[in-house]
Design a protein around this motif. Structure first.
Motif, PDB file in Angstrom:
ATOM      1  N   GLY A  77       0.850  -1.181   0.000  1.00  0.00           N
ATOM      2  CA  GLY A  77       0.000   0.000   0.000  1.00  0.00           C
ATOM      3  C   GLY A  77       0.886   1.230   0.000  1.00  0.00           C
ATOM      4  O   GLY A  77       1.780   1.355   0.833  1.00  0.00           O
ATOM      5  N   ASP A  78       0.679   2.158  -0.947  1.00  0.00           N
ATOM      6  CA  ASP A  78       1.501   3.373  -0.973  1.00  0.00           C
ATOM      7  C   ASP A  78       0.799   4.482  -0.186  1.00  0.00           C
ATOM      8  O   ASP A  78      -0.418   4.458   0.003  1.00  0.00           O
ATOM      9  CB  ASP A  78       1.867   3.796  -2.399  1.00  0.00           C
ATOM     10  CG  ASP A  78       0.706   3.647  -3.372  1.00  0.00           C
ATOM     11  OD1 ASP A  78      -0.424   3.372  -2.925  1.00  0.00           O
ATOM     12  OD2 ASP A  78       0.918   3.805  -4.585  1.00  0.00           O
ATOM     13  N   MET A  79       1.575   5.448   0.304  1.00  0.00           N
ATOM     14  CA  MET A  79       1.071   6.390   1.323  1.00  0.00           C
ATOM     15  C   MET A  79       1.229   7.859   0.960  1.00  0.00           C
ATOM     16  O   MET A  79       0.805   8.723   1.723  1.00  0.00           O
ATOM     17  CB  MET A  79       1.820   6.170   2.650  1.00  0.00           C
ATOM     18  CG  MET A  79       1.878   4.740   3.141  1.00  0.00           C
ATOM     19  SD  MET A  79       2.607   4.618   4.802  1.00  0.00           S
ATOM     20  CE  MET A  79       4.362   4.888   4.448  1.00  0.00           C
ATOM     21  N   ALA A 101      -4.637  13.151  -4.053  1.00  0.00           N
ATOM     22  CA  ALA A 101      -5.409  13.184  -5.298  1.00  0.00           C
ATOM     23  C   ALA A 101      -5.278  11.887  -6.089  1.00  0.00           C
ATOM     24  O   ALA A 101      -5.901  11.737  -7.139  1.00  0.00           O
ATOM     25  CB  ALA A 101      -4.947  14.367  -6.156  1.00  0.00           C
ATOM     26  N   CYS A 102      -4.453  10.954  -5.599  1.00  0.00           N
ATOM     27  CA  CYS A 102      -4.342   9.668  -6.300  1.00  0.00           C
ATOM     28  C   CYS A 102      -4.991   8.564  -5.470  1.00  0.00           C
ATOM     29  O   CYS A 102      -5.043   7.414  -5.884  1.00  0.00           O
ATOM     30  CB  CYS A 102      -2.884   9.348  -6.605  1.00  0.00           C
ATOM     31  SG  CYS A 102      -2.661   8.171  -7.959  1.00  0.00           S
ATOM     32  N   GLY A 103      -5.448   8.908  -4.263  1.00  0.00           N
ATOM     33  CA  GLY A 103      -6.145   7.917  -3.437  1.00  0.00           C
ATOM     34  C   GLY A 103      -5.236   7.038  -2.596  1.00  0.00           C
ATOM     35  O   GLY A 103      -5.665   6.005  -2.092  1.00  0.00           O
ATOM     36  N   HIS A 104      -3.986   7.451  -2.401  1.00  0.00           N
ATOM     37  CA  HIS A 104      -3.080   6.607  -1.612  1.00  0.00           C
ATOM     38  C   HIS A 104      -3.478   6.590  -0.131  1.00  0.00           C
ATOM     39  O   HIS A 104      -3.076   5.691   0.603  1.00  0.00           O
ATOM     40  CB  HIS A 104      -1.628   7.047  -1.787  1.00  0.00           C
ATOM     41  CG  HIS A 104      -1.125   6.935  -3.203  1.00  0.00           C
ATOM     42  ND1 HIS A 104       0.158   7.233  -3.581  1.00  0.00           N
ATOM     43  CD2 HIS A 104      -1.762   6.541  -4.344  1.00  0.00           C
ATOM     44  CE1 HIS A 104       0.303   7.043  -4.886  1.00  0.00           C
ATOM     45  NE2 HIS A 104      -0.854   6.640  -5.377  1.00  0.00           N
ATOM     46  N   ASP A 105      -4.268   7.597   0.306  1.00  0.00           N
ATOM     47  CA  ASP A 105      -4.829   7.550   1.672  1.00  0.00           C
ATOM     48  C   ASP A 105      -5.777   6.352   1.801  1.00  0.00           C
ATOM     49  O   ASP A 105      -5.849   5.710   2.857  1.00  0.00           O
ATOM     50  CB  ASP A 105      -5.558   8.864   2.008  1.00  0.00           C
ATOM     51  CG  ASP A 105      -6.572   9.270   0.934  1.00  0.00           C
ATOM     52  OD1 ASP A 105      -6.465   8.824  -0.227  1.00  0.00           O
ATOM     53  OD2 ASP A 105      -7.481  10.056   1.257  1.00  0.00           O
ATOM     54  N   GLY A 136       6.641   7.646  -1.433  1.00  0.00           N
ATOM     55  CA  GLY A 136       7.219   8.041  -2.719  1.00  0.00           C
ATOM     56  C   GLY A 136       6.820   7.259  -3.964  1.00  0.00           C
ATOM     57  O   GLY A 136       7.650   7.017  -4.829  1.00  0.00           O
ATOM     58  N   GLU A 137       5.538   6.899  -4.108  1.00  0.00           N
ATOM     59  CA  GLU A 137       5.137   6.244  -5.360  1.00  0.00           C
ATOM     60  C   GLU A 137       5.051   7.269  -6.478  1.00  0.00           C
ATOM     61  O   GLU A 137       5.495   7.035  -7.585  1.00  0.00           O
ATOM     62  CB  GLU A 137       3.795   5.524  -5.202  1.00  0.00           C
ATOM     63  CG  GLU A 137       3.495   4.541  -6.339  1.00  0.00           C
ATOM     64  CD  GLU A 137       3.078   5.207  -7.647  1.00  0.00           C
ATOM     65  OE1 GLU A 137       3.484   4.725  -8.720  1.00  0.00           O
ATOM     66  OE2 GLU A 137       2.353   6.222  -7.622  1.00  0.00           O
ATOM     67  N   GLU A 138       4.479   8.452  -6.165  1.00  0.00           N
ATOM     68  CA  GLU A 138       4.294   9.481  -7.202  1.00  0.00           C
ATOM     69  C   GLU A 138       5.628   9.940  -7.776  1.00  0.00           C
ATOM     70  O   GLU A 138       5.699  10.340  -8.937  1.00  0.00           O
ATOM     71  CB  GLU A 138       3.530  10.684  -6.635  1.00  0.00           C
ATOM     72  CG  GLU A 138       2.081  10.388  -6.262  1.00  0.00           C
ATOM     73  CD  GLU A 138       1.202  10.012  -7.445  1.00  0.00           C
ATOM     74  OE1 GLU A 138       1.646  10.154  -8.595  1.00  0.00           O
ATOM     75  OE2 GLU A 138       0.063   9.548  -7.202  1.00  0.00           O
ATOM     76  N   THR A 139       6.665   9.900  -6.972  1.00  0.00           N
ATOM     77  CA  THR A 139       7.980  10.321  -7.452  1.00  0.00           C
ATOM     78  C   THR A 139       8.768   9.119  -7.986  1.00  0.00           C
ATOM     79  O   THR A 139       9.916   9.263  -8.401  1.00  0.00           O
ATOM     80  CB  THR A 139       8.779  10.988  -6.312  1.00  0.00           C
ATOM     81  OG1 THR A 139       8.826  10.071  -5.199  1.00  0.00           O
ATOM     82  CG2 THR A 139       8.098  12.267  -5.839  1.00  0.00           C
ATOM     83  N   ILE A 163      -2.942  -3.107  -4.775  1.00  0.00           N
ATOM     84  CA  ILE A 163      -4.262  -2.663  -5.237  1.00  0.00           C
ATOM     85  C   ILE A 163      -4.194  -1.151  -5.394  1.00  0.00           C
ATOM     86  O   ILE A 163      -3.628  -0.455  -4.543  1.00  0.00           O
ATOM     87  CB  ILE A 163      -5.372  -3.024  -4.225  1.00  0.00           C
ATOM     88  CG1 ILE A 163      -5.437  -4.547  -4.006  1.00  0.00           C
ATOM     89  CG2 ILE A 163      -6.736  -2.505  -4.712  1.00  0.00           C
ATOM     90  CD1 ILE A 163      -6.468  -4.980  -2.971  1.00  0.00           C
ATOM     91  N   HIS A 164      -4.745  -0.646  -6.494  1.00  0.00           N
ATOM     92  CA  HIS A 164      -4.866   0.811  -6.655  1.00  0.00           C
ATOM     93  C   HIS A 164      -6.342   1.146  -6.856  1.00  0.00           C
ATOM     94  O   HIS A 164      -7.024   0.459  -7.601  1.00  0.00           O
ATOM     95  CB  HIS A 164      -4.049   1.300  -7.857  1.00  0.00           C
ATOM     96  CG  HIS A 164      -3.646   2.750  -7.725  1.00  0.00           C
ATOM     97  ND1 HIS A 164      -4.589   3.763  -7.611  1.00  0.00           N
ATOM     98  CD2 HIS A 164      -2.437   3.341  -7.651  1.00  0.00           C
ATOM     99  CE1 HIS A 164      -3.940   4.912  -7.485  1.00  0.00           C
ATOM    100  NE2 HIS A 164      -2.643   4.694  -7.501  1.00  0.00           N
ATOM    101  N   VAL A 165      -6.818   2.169  -6.180  1.00  0.00           N
ATOM    102  CA  VAL A 165      -8.202   2.601  -6.388  1.00  0.00           C
ATOM    103  C   VAL A 165      -8.275   3.412  -7.684  1.00  0.00           C
ATOM    104  O   VAL A 165      -7.265   3.936  -8.159  1.00  0.00           O
ATOM    105  CB  VAL A 165      -8.724   3.451  -5.211  1.00  0.00           C
ATOM    106  CG1 VAL A 165      -8.800   2.608  -3.946  1.00  0.00           C
ATOM    107  CG2 VAL A 165      -7.875   4.689  -4.995  1.00  0.00           C
TER     108      VAL A 165
HETATM  109 ZN   LIG Z   1      -1.356   6.304  -7.350  1.00  0.00          ZN
END
Ligand SMILES: [Zn+2]
Ligand SMILES: [Zn+2]
Length: 400
Positions: A77-79, A101-105, A136-139, A163-165
């Motif tokens: 799970g990314d944060m 804005a990517c739903g990582h929360d 750091g997934e977005e980067t 899993i990605h929403v």
């Molecule tokens: Zn994402």
């Protein structure tokens, strides 16, 4: 199997309120890249309160559950969030000018739920589960940071799931999508082309060497790589996203820069694109008496899904969610342009990425991910939690 399914779904559903509360608290405190002090502490404290023993791994957190000896499956799970001021009209709006804005929360919350449910059912695990809380997934830095810090070792990871929403697409809320074949995510590589000429007076071009002229020809020529040099229908994107030179209308600039991104699905294509971008830039610059220096950075490989993992995931998720699993669309290994740094995990172990619908564009959720007005329906977080848990339990049962 039915007993296990009902147990996991029931326990995840019972967490609904907590999952939503965690997600909304995370949503109000978004953080960027590898700098997730508040988020990490939040996750750490929750994990400790469930009786887990979190460990720091690079800038992320790892929890291992189960008993040694068998195989190990990793759940990711990314944060991290994005540097976007939130414009969505929600009561739990971001408080700090950044936005999830990517739903990582949502992912962080689903993974906290997974830790709580799996900890309570540790005796049922026929091997080990490793929970990976990634920054750091977005980067595109975070997975590598944790892989370099040993997230795949000790215990050695045998398979991995993320899993990605998804919101802003015509997919019903609660629908789970499992890509077919080896469809994963595109690679991402940044290119920099620095073109040097000789600055001077705008009224006397003959005394200068104009880098903008060379840059314009380079920009156009880069489009020909896709149009004329690869097999029609193959996936390759070369986008110059930055084109800058000059400060005044009557001055010829000394130098300029083109910065862009390469997206494709195979490492060989990345190498080909880099070679041709370099050759074309250097030759065109030379033709117009300039020089071009080409360099590449921020490299993330393509994420390749494991076909056997994909088939197993479809079987387990259909057991768990039935009609909520989107049927195969028969689009084989068609890639979108997006990248996913879970690729650094997929390079080392069999991997699958699944997608959970949390905002249907046909029902008013028209803003896509990364948009400041994007909204995410957090009523189905329990489904994500159940999916993580059930997949891990079933995979370990069948892979002793
Ligand atoms: Zn994402
Ligand atoms: Zn994103």
């Amino acid at each position: 199997m039915d007993d296990l399914k009902n147990k996991i779904l029931g326990e995840a559903k019972a967490l609904e309120g907590e999952l939503q509360a965690w997600r909304r608290e995370l949503h109000q405190h978004p953080e960027l890249g590898l700098d997730l002090d508040w988020t990490r502490q939040f996750v750490w404290d929750k994990l400790v309160s469930f009786g887990c023993q979190p460990q720091k791994c690079g800038e992320g957190i790892v929890v291992v559950l189960g008993k040694p000896g068998g195989k190990t499956i990793l759940l990711r799970g990314d944060m991290d969030a994005l540097p976007v001021p939130e414009e969505a009209d929600v009561p739990y709006k971001s408080t700090n000018g950044r936005m999830h804005a990517c739903g990582h929360d949502m992912h962080t919350s689903m993974m906290l739920g997974a830790a709580k449910v799996l900890k309570a059912n540790e005796a049922l695990l026929e091997g080990q589960v490793k929970l990976m809380y990634q920054p750091g997934e977005e980067t595109l830095q975070g997975a590598k940071n944790m892989v370099d810090s040993g997230v795949l070792d000790d215990p050695k990871v045998d398979a991995a799931v993320m899993i990605h929403v998804m919101t802003g697409l015509p997919i019903p809320v609660g629908m789970l999508m499992i890509p077919e074949g080896n469809t994963g995510a595109a690679s991402s590589d940044e290119f920099h082309i620095v073109v040097k000429g000789k600055g001077g007076h705008g009224a006397m071009p003959h005394l200068s060497i104009d880098p903008i002229n060379a840059m314009a020809h380079i920009h156009t020529a880069l489009q020909e790589i896709h149009a004329r040099e690869i097999v029609p229908g193959e996936f390759l994107v070369i986008t110059p996203g930055i084109f800058r030179a000059g400060n005044a209308s009557n001055v010829i600039a000394d130098s300029g820069e083109i910065v862009g991104t390469i997206r494709t699905g195979a490492s060989e294509m990345v190498a080909f694109a880099k070679k041709r971008i370099t050759e074309i830039s250097e030759s065109i610059a030379a033709a117009f008496r300039c020089t071009a220096e080409v360099s590449f950075c921020k490299s993330c490989p393509p994420m390749i899904a494991d076909v056997a993992m994909s088939d197993s995931a479809r079987k387990y998720m259909t057991e768990l969610l039935g009609q909520l699993v989107l049927p195969p669309m028969g689009n084989g290994s068609k890639l979108g342009g997006g990248s996913e740094d879970f690729a650094f995990v997929s390079e080392r172990v069999p991997t699958i990425g699944m997608f959970l619908g949390v905002g249907n564009s046909k029902e008013g959720c028209t803003y896509p991910q990364h948009h400041p007005k994007a909204v995410f329906d957090d009523s189905v977080l329990f489904e994500g939690t159940a999916a993580y848990c059930y997949l891990a339990l079933r995979w370990l049962q069948e892979n002793k």
